[in-house]
Design an enzyme around this catalytic site. Structure first.
Site, PDB file in Angstrom:
ATOM      1  N   ARG A 156       0.837  -1.201   0.000  1.00  0.00           N
ATOM      2  CA  ARG A 156       0.000   0.000   0.000  1.00  0.00           C
ATOM      3  C   ARG A 156       0.877   1.259   0.000  1.00  0.00           C
ATOM      4  O   ARG A 156       2.083   1.207   0.208  1.00  0.00           O
ATOM      5  CB  ARG A 156      -0.917   0.001   1.225  1.00  0.00           C
ATOM      6  N   LYS A 161       1.557   1.997   7.295  1.00  0.00           N
ATOM      7  CA  LYS A 161       1.915   1.210   8.464  1.00  0.00           C
ATOM      8  C   LYS A 161       2.779   2.001   9.435  1.00  0.00           C
ATOM      9  O   LYS A 161       3.346   3.044   9.107  1.00  0.00           O
ATOM     10  CB  LYS A 161       2.652  -0.064   8.040  1.00  0.00           C
ATOM     11  N   TYR A 174      -1.102   4.642  10.657  1.00  0.00           N
ATOM     12  CA  TYR A 174      -1.432   3.648  11.679  1.00  0.00           C
ATOM     13  C   TYR A 174      -0.236   3.491  12.603  1.00  0.00           C
ATOM     14  O   TYR A 174       0.913   3.437  12.139  1.00  0.00           O
ATOM     15  CB  TYR A 174      -1.755   2.293  11.054  1.00  0.00           C
ATOM     16  N   HIS A 212      -0.686   1.591  16.205  1.00  0.00           N
ATOM     17  CA  HIS A 212      -0.877   0.361  16.986  1.00  0.00           C
ATOM     18  C   HIS A 212       0.203   0.248  18.065  1.00  0.00           C
ATOM     19  O   HIS A 212       0.975  -0.705  18.111  1.00  0.00           O
ATOM     20  CB  HIS A 212      -0.856  -0.866  16.077  1.00  0.00           C
ATOM     21  N   GLU A 219      -5.896   4.739  13.745  1.00  0.00           N
ATOM     22  CA  GLU A 219      -6.811   3.786  14.379  1.00  0.00           C
ATOM     23  C   GLU A 219      -7.524   4.339  15.609  1.00  0.00           C
ATOM     24  O   GLU A 219      -8.419   3.676  16.145  1.00  0.00           O
ATOM     25  CB  GLU A 219      -6.067   2.493  14.746  1.00  0.00           C
ATOM     26  N   SER A 243     -10.592  -2.511   8.229  1.00  0.00           N
ATOM     27  CA  SER A 243     -11.301  -3.580   8.936  1.00  0.00           C
ATOM     28  C   SER A 243     -12.238  -4.306   7.983  1.00  0.00           C
ATOM     29  O   SER A 243     -12.383  -5.534   8.038  1.00  0.00           O
ATOM     30  CB  SER A 243     -12.094  -3.000  10.108  1.00  0.00           C
ATOM     31  N   ASP A 266     -20.441 -12.209  20.427  1.00  0.00           N
ATOM     32  CA  ASP A 266     -20.196 -10.829  20.866  1.00  0.00           C
ATOM     33  C   ASP A 266     -20.807 -10.660  22.250  1.00  0.00           C
ATOM     34  O   ASP A 266     -21.736 -11.393  22.619  1.00  0.00           O
ATOM     35  CB  ASP A 266     -20.804  -9.824  19.886  1.00  0.00           C
ATOM     36  N   ARG A 272     -25.787  -5.245  19.760  1.00  0.00           N
ATOM     37  CA  ARG A 272     -25.107  -5.602  18.513  1.00  0.00           C
ATOM     38  C   ARG A 272     -25.592  -6.958  18.014  1.00  0.00           C
ATOM     39  O   ARG A 272     -25.823  -7.138  16.815  1.00  0.00           O
ATOM     40  CB  ARG A 272     -23.587  -5.621  18.716  1.00  0.00           C
ATOM     41  N   LEU A 290     -11.719  -5.847  18.941  1.00  0.00           N
ATOM     42  CA  LEU A 290     -10.925  -4.624  19.011  1.00  0.00           C
ATOM     43  C   LEU A 290     -11.372  -3.771  20.183  1.00  0.00           C
ATOM     44  O   LEU A 290     -12.563  -3.533  20.370  1.00  0.00           O
ATOM     45  CB  LEU A 290     -11.070  -3.810  17.716  1.00  0.00           C
ATOM     46  N   ALA A 319      -6.912  -9.459  14.793  1.00  0.00           N
ATOM     47  CA  ALA A 319      -6.542  -8.491  15.832  1.00  0.00           C
ATOM     48  C   ALA A 319      -5.045  -8.470  16.109  1.00  0.00           C
ATOM     49  O   ALA A 319      -4.606  -7.835  17.065  1.00  0.00           O
ATOM     50  CB  ALA A 319      -7.296  -8.810  17.123  1.00  0.00           C
ATOM     51  N   ILE A 320      -4.246  -9.117  15.272  1.00  0.00           N
ATOM     52  CA  ILE A 320      -2.823  -9.263  15.564  1.00  0.00           C
ATOM     53  C   ILE A 320      -2.096  -7.922  15.598  1.00  0.00           C
ATOM     54  O   ILE A 320      -1.101  -7.762  16.307  1.00  0.00           O
ATOM     55  CB  ILE A 320      -2.157 -10.234  14.542  1.00  0.00           C
ATOM     56  N   ASP A 321      -2.588  -6.914  14.858  1.00  0.00           N
ATOM     57  CA  ASP A 321      -1.962  -5.592  14.912  1.00  0.00           C
ATOM     58  C   ASP A 321      -1.991  -5.017  16.325  1.00  0.00           C
ATOM     59  O   ASP A 321      -1.134  -4.202  16.683  1.00  0.00           O
ATOM     60  CB  ASP A 321      -2.665  -4.616  13.963  1.00  0.00           C
TER      61      ASP A 321
END
Length: 372
Positions: free
Chosen positions: A15, A75, A94, A96, A118, A134, A198, A203, A240, A268-270
């Site tokens: 990107r 990133k 971003y 994180h 984010e 997302s 959830d 939701r 998240l 969710a690894i970020d």
């Protein structure tokens, strides 16, 4: 303002932080846009596209960082990039930070003002700069999970949609937000038997009303989660907490209850991942196995579809980027509390509470940083 966009250097990150359309808009606002040579090639944008938009092509990242007043990226800055940041410079990308103490330390030491995509918010409490990625990651998750399940990759050898006379794969999505909703829609569209977990009853009610014929919803108690994970062929982690480290919702001990060759996809690894056994991987080497369970934990999943991702991200970031350039970061953040929520680091101070909690570091309020 001089706005710089360097080429991304994180492995397999294709990107780019500014599209030619964004560059054209910034130039029309009177700003000087500096793009590193070949920065957009991975997303299908040639240097000529940026030149046509009025930007200048700069040979090296060193020159970009040295000249620009604001750096726009995708990133989080890598170690070499963090060394080039300077006091008073604005970084818009971003970050994180919660699972990344090394990056946090370096950004604090740089003296730069760092605004994280984010944690920028909107009037509805959403995350408008995280949402497009997302959406992409959510749609990709069943696709890469289906690939992981193939026997040649070490998986169970299960086809997501099954065939007549053979049941489809069971897919569990933990988290019913943007990522989880898109993951569930795509997995259901591929014919899988999908359940979304959830903890928000409103939701779950919304998902059931809108998608009740496509997938099931279950309250995410510890017992329900354990039971469904044990019976799943694929589990997608889509939880998240804005700016904070992701909660660990599946333990290593629970892996032993899962079917051998089942697949975990941790979107969710970020933010550190929501499985105890998660660790970041790359597109080049995306999968590893623990206790017979395949883990797909690529930290920049949207980079696999770089053109779509870049266009979607550029659409979302452009208004905020222009506000920062037109007004300067102080005035832009003072006039827009949602942009102010994106402020994570300023002049050696941490300004986002959830990061401070995660890393046990002192924090000042973002409003105090504005007034300093």
């Amino acid at each position: 303002m001089k706005i710089g966009c360097p080429k991304e250097i994180k492995p397999q990150e294709f990107r780019v932080g500014m599209t030619p359309h964004a560059a054209r808009e910034a130039v029309a606002h009177g700003h000087d846009v500096l793009i590193e040579t070949n920065a957009g090639v991975g997303a299908g944008f040639a240097d000529a596209d940026y030149i046509a938009a009025g930007a200048r092509i700069i040979p090296t990242a060193e020159e970009i960082f040295a000249a620009a007043e604001m750096i726009v990226k995708v990133k989080e800055p890598q170690a070499a990039e963090r060394k080039r940041l300077r006091e008073g410079q604005v970084l818009f990308t971003y970050l994180h930070l919660a699972p990344d103490p090394d990056q946090t330390r370096d950004l604090l030491a740089s003296g730069a003002t760092c605004i994280a995509y984010e944690t920028v918010t909107d009037r509805m409490g959403g995350l408008p700069l995280l949402a497009p990625m997302s959406e992409v990651a959510g749609k990709l998750a069943p696709q890469v999970g289906a690939w992981t399940l193939q026997k040649a990759n070490g998986g169970r050898g299960v086809l997501l949609g099954g065939v007549p006379g053979v049941a489809p794969a069971k897919v569990v999505v933990i988290g019913g937000g943007v990522v989880g909703t898109h993951a569930a829609k795509v997995a259901a569209g591929m014919g899988a038997d999908v359940t979304v977990l959830d903890r928000s009853i409103p939701r779950l009610r919304y998902l059931d009303d809108v998608f009740g014929r496509d997938f099931k919803t279950v309250y995410a108690s510890a017992g329900n989660t354990a039971e469904l994970v044990a019976d799943a062929d694929m589990v997608i982690g889509a939880v998240l907490i804005p700016g904070a480290a992701a909660p660990k919702l599946v333990t290593r001990a629970q892996l032993s209850t899962m079917k051998p060759g089942a697949a975990i996809v941790d979107v969710a690894i970020d933010q550190g991942g929501c499985f105890e056994t998660s660790r970041a991987t790359t597109h080049q080497d995306p999968i590893y196995e623990i206790d017979g369970i395949l883990h797909y934990c690529v930290a920049n999943m949207p980079g696999a579809v770089a053109r779509t991702s870049t266009l979607a991200l550029g659409n979302a970031t452009m208004p905020f980027m222009l506000a920062l350039a037109d007004k300067g970061w102080r005035k832009a953040c003072a006039e827009d509390p949602h942009l102010l929520n994106g402020l994570n680091v300023h002049a050696g101070k941490l300004t986002y509470g959830a990061v401070g909690v995660a890393l046990n570091l002192p924090v000042i309020e973002a409003k105090a940083a504005l007034a300093a």
